[in-house]
Design a protein around this motif. Structure first.
Motif, PDB file in Angstrom:
ATOM      1  N   GLN A 120       0.172  -6.775  -6.117  1.00 50.27           N
ATOM      2  CA  GLN A 120      -0.908  -5.982  -6.232  1.00 50.27           C
ATOM      3  C   GLN A 120      -0.694  -4.628  -5.374  1.00 50.27           C
ATOM      4  O   GLN A 120      -0.065  -4.951  -4.121  1.00 50.27           O
ATOM      5  CB  GLN A 120      -2.400  -6.523  -5.743  1.00 50.27           C
ATOM      6  N   TYR A 121      -0.870  -3.698  -5.682  1.00 48.19           N
ATOM      7  CA  TYR A 121      -0.500  -2.460  -4.867  1.00 48.19           C
ATOM      8  C   TYR A 121      -1.575  -1.155  -4.994  1.00 48.19           C
ATOM      9  O   TYR A 121      -2.123  -1.055  -5.973  1.00 48.19           O
ATOM     10  CB  TYR A 121       0.863  -1.713  -4.999  1.00 48.19           C
ATOM     11  N   SER A 122      -2.078  -0.924  -3.838  1.00 50.85           N
ATOM     12  CA  SER A 122      -2.875   0.382  -3.841  1.00 50.85           C
ATOM     13  C   SER A 122      -2.367   1.496  -3.602  1.00 50.85           C
ATOM     14  O   SER A 122      -1.159   1.529  -3.101  1.00 50.85           O
ATOM     15  CB  SER A 122      -3.940   0.183  -2.700  1.00 50.85           C
TER      16      SER A 122
ATOM     17  N   ARG B 242       0.776  -1.138  -0.081  1.00 57.24           N
ATOM     18  CA  ARG B 242      -0.004  -0.093  -0.043  1.00 57.24           C
ATOM     19  C   ARG B 242       0.836   1.362  -0.131  1.00 57.24           C
ATOM     20  O   ARG B 242       1.823   1.330   0.849  1.00 57.24           O
ATOM     21  CB  ARG B 242      -0.770   0.029   1.126  1.00 57.24           C
ATOM     22  N   LEU B 243       0.632   2.052  -1.140  1.00 57.78           N
ATOM     23  CA  LEU B 243       1.457   3.309  -1.019  1.00 57.78           C
ATOM     24  C   LEU B 243       0.755   4.495  -0.623  1.00 57.78           C
ATOM     25  O   LEU B 243      -0.575   4.446  -1.080  1.00 57.78           O
ATOM     26  CB  LEU B 243       1.882   3.522  -2.851  1.00 57.78           C
ATOM     27  N   ARG B 244       1.193   5.514   0.033  1.00 62.34           N
ATOM     28  CA  ARG B 244       0.547   6.687   0.272  1.00 62.34           C
ATOM     29  C   ARG B 244       1.078   7.760  -0.075  1.00 62.34           C
ATOM     30  O   ARG B 244       2.490   7.662   0.583  1.00 62.34           O
ATOM     31  CB  ARG B 244      -0.182   6.697   1.604  1.00 62.34           C
ATOM     32  N   SER B 245       1.070   8.696  -0.975  1.00 64.15           N
ATOM     33  CA  SER B 245       1.900   9.886  -1.136  1.00 64.15           C
ATOM     34  C   SER B 245       1.025  11.072  -0.869  1.00 64.15           C
ATOM     35  O   SER B 245      -0.171  11.216  -1.262  1.00 64.15           O
ATOM     36  CB  SER B 245       2.398   9.808  -2.639  1.00 64.15           C
ATOM     37  N   GLU B 246       1.609  12.188  -0.420  1.00 65.12           N
ATOM     38  CA  GLU B 246       1.099  13.380  -0.200  1.00 65.12           C
ATOM     39  C   GLU B 246       1.891  14.576  -0.820  1.00 65.12           C
ATOM     40  O   GLU B 246       3.004  14.329  -0.556  1.00 65.12           O
ATOM     41  CB  GLU B 246       0.754  13.712   1.311  1.00 65.12           C
TER      42      GLU B 246
ATOM     43  N   ASP C  58      -6.110   4.078  -6.139  1.00 64.47           N
ATOM     44  CA  ASP C  58      -6.099   3.130  -7.236  1.00 64.47           C
ATOM     45  C   ASP C  58      -5.563   1.532  -6.543  1.00 64.47           C
ATOM     46  O   ASP C  58      -4.800   1.655  -5.664  1.00 64.47           O
ATOM     47  CB  ASP C  58      -5.104   3.338  -8.254  1.00 64.47           C
ATOM     48  N   LEU C  59      -6.147   0.549  -7.162  1.00 65.77           N
ATOM     49  CA  LEU C  59      -5.268  -0.608  -6.883  1.00 65.77           C
ATOM     50  C   LEU C  59      -5.313  -1.444  -8.000  1.00 65.77           C
ATOM     51  O   LEU C  59      -6.064  -1.630  -8.924  1.00 65.77           O
ATOM     52  CB  LEU C  59      -6.602  -1.541  -6.204  1.00 65.77           C
TER      53      LEU C  59
END
Length: 311
Positions: free
Chosen positions: A195-197, A143-147, A208-209
């Motif tokens: 698989q990565y969100s 799981r990626l989170r970017s800001e 996205d996933l």
């Protein structure tokens, strides 16, 4: 000339279109400098160099141009869309640029950083390939989170800026077996099913996933800071994050983070990236069961993706 260009989009377009082929004036600033600092030189005037700029760019961006050119500047704010179009047309010509990043928010005020601000960042980590046995495969769930936060033009999130992107899961653990959403078994040339969100927070907000069958290295997940370089014999991933490579073995669930500053279009930004490893499994290929690509809207994967179920 400056007054006639202010708030006159058609005049701005004509002025910039007239620069095509005028390499002498355009070469005053590099392509990276134009993209990063948000400026296009127009002409030499009596009071200094007339510059088209993005509206409201930070003074420190103009200071970098002034230090480099050693001449007075006469900035004229142009329409944002006009600037984006002509920076691409006159300088980038459809090519992407990888720009340097900095740890501190005041990086533009340090003259020692000017050369890096104006030049390309070389970031091409070498892929390490796969050492996995042919009868095995690695299943990974990240799981990626970017800001991306504009330091010079902060804006509250707009409700109409939220969107849900594609939902395409790759696999799910099913007891001692694993269910893969694929029309047919994966070839042995594919040692990694990922698989990565991605949750992105910036000028828009989306989730996205994505399912990826990986057979070439490196596999870029977030240009260019997050990449999978390869797989080791024990199934561990070589995960590259912002200049450092991390070994992530099966069964581990690390959370990796990085944060840095950059300048784009004359505005300073702070970007934060988090990579959360939800699962890495090294399994035998004969432990996989295959189903047609996922289509059901009520499956637990979708509920978890929407935040209706916790990990």
């Amino acid at each position: 000339m400056e007054e006639s260009l202010q708030d006159n989009v058609e005049a701005q377009q004509r002025a910039l279109a007239g620069l095509e082929g005028k390499s002498t004036i355009l070469r005053l600033i590099s392509a990276v400098g134009s993209y990063s600092l948000g400026v296009i030189p127009l002409r030499r005037g009596e009071d200094g160099l007339v510059l088209a700029t993005f509206p409201g760019i930070c003074p420190a961006a103009l200071a970098v141009v002034r230090r480099r050119l050693q001449m007075p500047l006469c900035p004229v704010a142009f329409d944002e869309n006009v600037m984006m179009f002509f920076i691409d047309k006159l300088y980038l010509k459809g090519r992407g640029v990888n720009i340097h990043t900095f740890p501190r928010e005041d990086f533009l005020e340090d003259e020692a950083n000017d050369e890096r601000v104006l030049s390309l960042k070389e970031e091409k980590p070498e892929g390490t390939g796969s050492a996995l046995a042919a009868d095995e495969i690695v299943l990974a769930d990240l799981r990626l989170r970017s800001e991306l936060r504009n330091l010079d033009r902060p804006a509250p999130p707009a409700l109409d800026a939220w969107r849900l992107g594609e939902f395409c899961p790759a696999w799910r653990g099913d007891g001692d077996r694993f269910r893969v959403w694929s029309e047919q078994p994966l070839p042995k040339e594919i040692p990694l099913l990922l698989q990565y969100s991605e949750d992105y927070h910036g000028d828009e907000y989306y989730r996205d996933l994505t399912a990826v069958a990986v057979g070439e290295w490196p596999q870029v997940l977030f240009p260019s800071e997050v990449q999978i370089l390869g797989i080791r014999e024990d199934g561990a991933l070589d995960l590259y994050l912002d200049g450092a490579t991390h070994r992530i073995p099966p069964g581990s669930n690390p959370v990796l983070r990085t944060s840095y500053c950059l300048v784009r279009h004359g505005y300073r930004f702070r970007r934060s990236i988090e990579v959360r490893v939800r699962e890495i499994a090294r399994v035998r290929r004969d432990a996989l069961a295959f189903d047609p690509p996922f289509r059901g809207a009520g499956a637990p994967e979708l509920r978890k993706w929407l935040g209706l179920e916790t990990d």
